[in-house]
Scaffold this motif. Structure first.
Motif, PDB file in Angstrom:
ATOM      1  N   SER A   9       0.663  -1.276  -0.125  1.00 37.00           N
ATOM      2  CA  SER A   9       0.044   0.057  -0.011  1.00 37.00           C
ATOM      3  C   SER A   9       0.928   1.118  -0.046  1.00 37.00           C
ATOM      4  CB  SER A   9      -0.674   0.085   1.241  1.00 37.00           C
ATOM      5  OG  SER A   9      -0.271   0.229   2.408  1.00 37.00           O
ATOM      6  N   GLY A  10       0.175   2.326  -0.432  1.00 41.88           N
ATOM      7  CA  GLY A  10       0.864   3.623  -0.539  1.00 41.88           C
ATOM      8  C   GLY A  10       1.821   3.736  -1.719  1.00 41.88           C
ATOM      9  N   TYR A  11       1.955   3.132  -2.645  1.00 41.37           N
ATOM     10  CA  TYR A  11       3.248   3.072  -3.745  1.00 41.37           C
ATOM     11  C   TYR A  11       2.518   4.265  -4.580  1.00 41.37           C
ATOM     12  CZ  TYR A  11      -0.350   0.476  -6.547  1.00 41.37           C
ATOM     13  OH  TYR A  11      -1.357  -0.041  -7.201  1.00 41.37           O
ATOM     14  N   THR A  12       3.282   4.641  -5.530  1.00 42.81           N
ATOM     15  CA  THR A  12       2.971   5.509  -6.717  1.00 42.81           C
ATOM     16  C   THR A  12       3.209   5.051  -7.886  1.00 42.81           C
ATOM     17  OG1 THR A  12       3.480   7.511  -5.345  1.00 42.81           O
ATOM     18  CG2 THR A  12       3.266   7.912  -7.802  1.00 42.81           C
ATOM     19  N   GLU A  13       2.383   4.932  -8.957  1.00 42.22           N
ATOM     20  CA  GLU A  13       2.407   4.314 -10.235  1.00 42.22           C
ATOM     21  C   GLU A  13       3.553   4.897 -10.872  1.00 42.22           C
ATOM     22  OE1 GLU A  13       1.397   1.820 -11.550  1.00 42.22           O
ATOM     23  OE2 GLU A  13      -0.496   1.041 -10.331  1.00 42.22           O
ATOM     24  N   LEU A  14       4.251   4.299 -11.760  1.00 44.40           N
ATOM     25  CA  LEU A  14       5.354   4.672 -12.438  1.00 44.40           C
ATOM     26  C   LEU A  14       4.954   5.730 -13.757  1.00 44.40           C
ATOM     27  CD1 LEU A  14       7.288   1.432 -13.032  1.00 44.40           C
ATOM     28  CD2 LEU A  14       7.628   3.136 -11.413  1.00 44.40           C
ATOM     29  N   VAL A  15       3.635   5.499 -14.002  1.00 48.11           N
ATOM     30  CA  VAL A  15       3.126   6.384 -15.113  1.00 48.11           C
ATOM     31  C   VAL A  15       1.781   7.061 -14.640  1.00 48.11           C
ATOM     32  CG1 VAL A  15       2.071   6.173 -17.421  1.00 48.11           C
ATOM     33  CG2 VAL A  15       3.826   4.617 -16.724  1.00 48.11           C
ATOM     34  N   THR A  16       1.765   8.330 -14.749  1.00 47.74           N
ATOM     35  CA  THR A  16       0.523   8.975 -14.303  1.00 47.74           C
ATOM     36  C   THR A  16      -0.397   9.337 -15.511  1.00 47.74           C
ATOM     37  OG1 THR A  16       1.520  11.251 -15.389  1.00 47.74           O
ATOM     38  CG2 THR A  16       2.047  10.526 -12.919  1.00 47.74           C
ATOM     39  N   THR A  17      -1.554   9.769 -15.134  1.00 50.96           N
ATOM     40  CA  THR A  17      -2.554   9.682 -16.280  1.00 50.96           C
ATOM     41  C   THR A  17      -2.216  10.957 -17.149  1.00 50.96           C
ATOM     42  OG1 THR A  17      -3.802  11.116 -14.668  1.00 50.96           O
ATOM     43  CG2 THR A  17      -4.368   9.037 -14.887  1.00 50.96           C
ATOM     44  N   ALA A  18      -1.463  12.109 -16.885  1.00 49.53           N
ATOM     45  CA  ALA A  18      -1.212  12.968 -17.354  1.00 49.53           C
ATOM     46  C   ALA A  18      -0.141  12.628 -18.518  1.00 49.53           C
ATOM     47  CB  ALA A  18      -0.612  14.352 -16.729  1.00 49.53           C
ATOM     48  N   GLU A  19       0.787  11.814 -18.053  1.00 49.23           N
ATOM     49  CA  GLU A  19       1.834  11.137 -19.106  1.00 49.23           C
ATOM     50  C   GLU A  19       0.987  10.374 -20.394  1.00 49.23           C
ATOM     51  OE1 GLU A  19       5.923  10.556 -16.719  1.00 49.23           O
ATOM     52  OE2 GLU A  19       3.997   9.358 -16.166  1.00 49.23           O
ATOM     53  N   VAL A  21      -2.158  10.849 -21.363  1.00 43.01           N
ATOM     54  CA  VAL A  21      -2.959  11.670 -22.111  1.00 43.01           C
ATOM     55  C   VAL A  21      -2.167  12.052 -23.105  1.00 43.01           C
ATOM     56  CG1 VAL A  21      -4.181  13.876 -22.037  1.00 43.01           C
ATOM     57  CG2 VAL A  21      -4.761  12.101 -20.259  1.00 43.01           C
ATOM     58  N   SER A  22      -0.727  12.658 -22.720  1.00 44.06           N
ATOM     59  CA  SER A  22       0.106  13.192 -23.544  1.00 44.06           C
ATOM     60  C   SER A  22       0.553  12.382 -24.463  1.00 44.06           C
ATOM     61  CB  SER A  22       1.221  13.866 -22.587  1.00 44.06           C
ATOM     62  OG  SER A  22       2.240  14.254 -23.704  1.00 44.06           O
ATOM     63  N   HIS A  23       1.065  11.181 -24.023  1.00 47.32           N
ATOM     64  CA  HIS A  23       1.401   9.929 -25.027  1.00 47.32           C
ATOM     65  C   HIS A  23       0.412   9.481 -26.105  1.00 47.32           C
ATOM     66  CE1 HIS A  23       3.136   5.967 -26.306  1.00 47.32           C
ATOM     67  NE2 HIS A  23       1.951   5.534 -25.838  1.00 47.32           N
ATOM     68  N   LEU A  24      -1.045   9.554 -25.629  1.00 49.02           N
ATOM     69  CA  LEU A  24      -1.978   9.342 -26.644  1.00 49.02           C
ATOM     70  C   LEU A  24      -2.444  10.395 -27.306  1.00 49.02           C
ATOM     71  CD1 LEU A  24      -3.997   6.822 -24.160  1.00 49.02           C
ATOM     72  CD2 LEU A  24      -2.569   6.119 -26.030  1.00 49.02           C
ATOM     73  N   TYR A  25      -1.971  11.613 -27.055  1.00 51.27           N
ATOM     74  CA  TYR A  25      -2.419  12.664 -27.630  1.00 51.27           C
ATOM     75  C   TYR A  25      -3.899  13.285 -27.614  1.00 51.27           C
ATOM     76  CZ  TYR A  25       1.982  12.254 -30.278  1.00 51.27           C
ATOM     77  OH  TYR A  25       3.415  12.145 -30.548  1.00 51.27           O
ATOM     78  N   LEU A  26      -4.615  12.587 -26.255  1.00 53.48           N
ATOM     79  CA  LEU A  26      -5.788  13.031 -26.203  1.00 53.48           C
ATOM     80  C   LEU A  26      -5.625  14.702 -25.581  1.00 53.48           C
ATOM     81  CD1 LEU A  26      -6.345   9.892 -23.869  1.00 53.48           C
ATOM     82  CD2 LEU A  26      -7.106  10.454 -26.224  1.00 53.48           C
ATOM     83  N   PRO A  27      -7.043  15.211 -25.819  1.00 55.61           N
ATOM     84  CA  PRO A  27      -6.954  16.776 -25.474  1.00 55.61           C
ATOM     85  C   PRO A  27      -7.133  16.635 -23.982  1.00 55.61           C
ATOM     86  CG  PRO A  27      -8.968  15.736 -26.409  1.00 55.61           C
ATOM     87  CD  PRO A  27      -8.223  14.593 -26.639  1.00 55.61           C
ATOM     88  N   ALA A  28      -6.451  17.731 -23.520  1.00 51.21           N
ATOM     89  CA  ALA A  28      -6.344  18.099 -22.068  1.00 51.21           C
ATOM     90  C   ALA A  28      -7.679  17.747 -21.085  1.00 51.21           C
ATOM     91  CB  ALA A  28      -5.757  19.226 -21.906  1.00 51.21           C
ATOM     92  N   ASP A  29      -8.714  18.013 -21.978  1.00 50.14           N
ATOM     93  CA  ASP A  29      -9.984  17.713 -20.962  1.00 50.14           C
ATOM     94  C   ASP A  29     -10.616  16.260 -21.587  1.00 50.14           C
ATOM     95  OD1 ASP A  29     -10.790  18.167 -23.724  1.00 50.14           O
ATOM     96  OD2 ASP A  29     -12.536  19.552 -23.326  1.00 50.14           O
ATOM     97  N   ALA A  30      -9.977  15.340 -21.741  1.00 56.42           N
ATOM     98  CA  ALA A  30     -10.455  14.115 -22.098  1.00 56.42           C
ATOM     99  C   ALA A  30     -10.760  13.321 -20.940  1.00 56.42           C
ATOM    100  CB  ALA A  30      -8.996  13.346 -22.885  1.00 56.42           C
ATOM    101  N   ASP A  31     -11.791  12.586 -20.915  1.00 57.39           N
ATOM    102  CA  ASP A  31     -12.271  11.560 -19.737  1.00 57.39           C
ATOM    103  C   ASP A  31     -11.292  10.442 -19.574  1.00 57.39           C
ATOM    104  OD1 ASP A  31     -13.678  10.462 -17.921  1.00 57.39           O
ATOM    105  OD2 ASP A  31     -15.178   9.512 -19.069  1.00 57.39           O
ATOM    106  N   THR A  32     -10.521  10.577 -18.272  1.00 51.26           N
ATOM    107  CA  THR A  32      -9.612   9.765 -17.934  1.00 51.26           C
ATOM    108  C   THR A  32     -10.188   8.797 -16.873  1.00 51.26           C
ATOM    109  OG1 THR A  32      -8.507  11.334 -16.364  1.00 51.26           O
ATOM    110  CG2 THR A  32      -7.798  11.260 -18.657  1.00 51.26           C
TER     111      THR A  32
END
Length: 150
Positions: A9-19, A21-32
């Motif tokens: 418990s208490g870990y942080t994922e290596l990849v963030t949702t913001a990364e 979104v950027s990787h997938l070229y989604l718009p900033a307001d995309a449903d994540t």
């Protein structure tokens, strides 16, 4: 050998949702909404495929019996450091026994990790369970692209 790894418990994922979104070229307001679940699933798939823990986790390994004499027991996930939490088994009288972590030598070489007893393993044993904590020994960020591709 069967094993199960559980994320601590208490870990942080290596990849963030913001990364992602950027990787997938989604718009900033995309449903994540589902993105976190996808990241978790992708990280676990990469861990299983590579046999590497990408975050700290507790691992339980099950063997039917101990090996003979002082033969080593392999730990399935390659890890830089592993802390033995508990070693349990059922003896010939059907009583659960515990081996202290100080009674085994842990070889933390990168591949494969293994443990050997200071004395011989118990002769008549079954249902052997080894619990340990595994941590990554490499730059986990190097596997971020694999997670994002998944």
């Amino acid at each position: 050998m069967q094993y199960q790894g559980r994320d601590k418990s208490g870990y942080t994922e290596l990849v963030t949702t913001a990364e992602c979104v950027s990787h997938l070229y989604l718009p900033a307001d995309a449903d994540t909404t589902l993105m976190t679940a996808y990241i978790l699933t992708a990280r676990r798939w990469v861990e299983q495929y590579c046999g590497l823990p990408l975050i700290k986790k507790n691992v339980t390994v099950h063997y039917d019996t101990f090996p003979q004499n002082k033969e080593s027991i392999l730990l399935p996930l390659i890890t830089e450091s592993a802390d033995i939490i508990e070693i349990t088994y059922i003896d010939s009288d059907n009583v659960e026994q515990t081996i202290d972590g100080g009674d085994v030598i842990l070889a933390n070489i990168p591949n494969p990790n293994y443990i050997i007893p200071l004395e011989d393993w118990p002769l008549e044993s079954r249902n052997v369970n080894i619990c340990y904590t595994a941590t990554a020994y490499y730059d986990a960020a190097a596997l971020k692209p694999a997670i994002m591709l998944m």
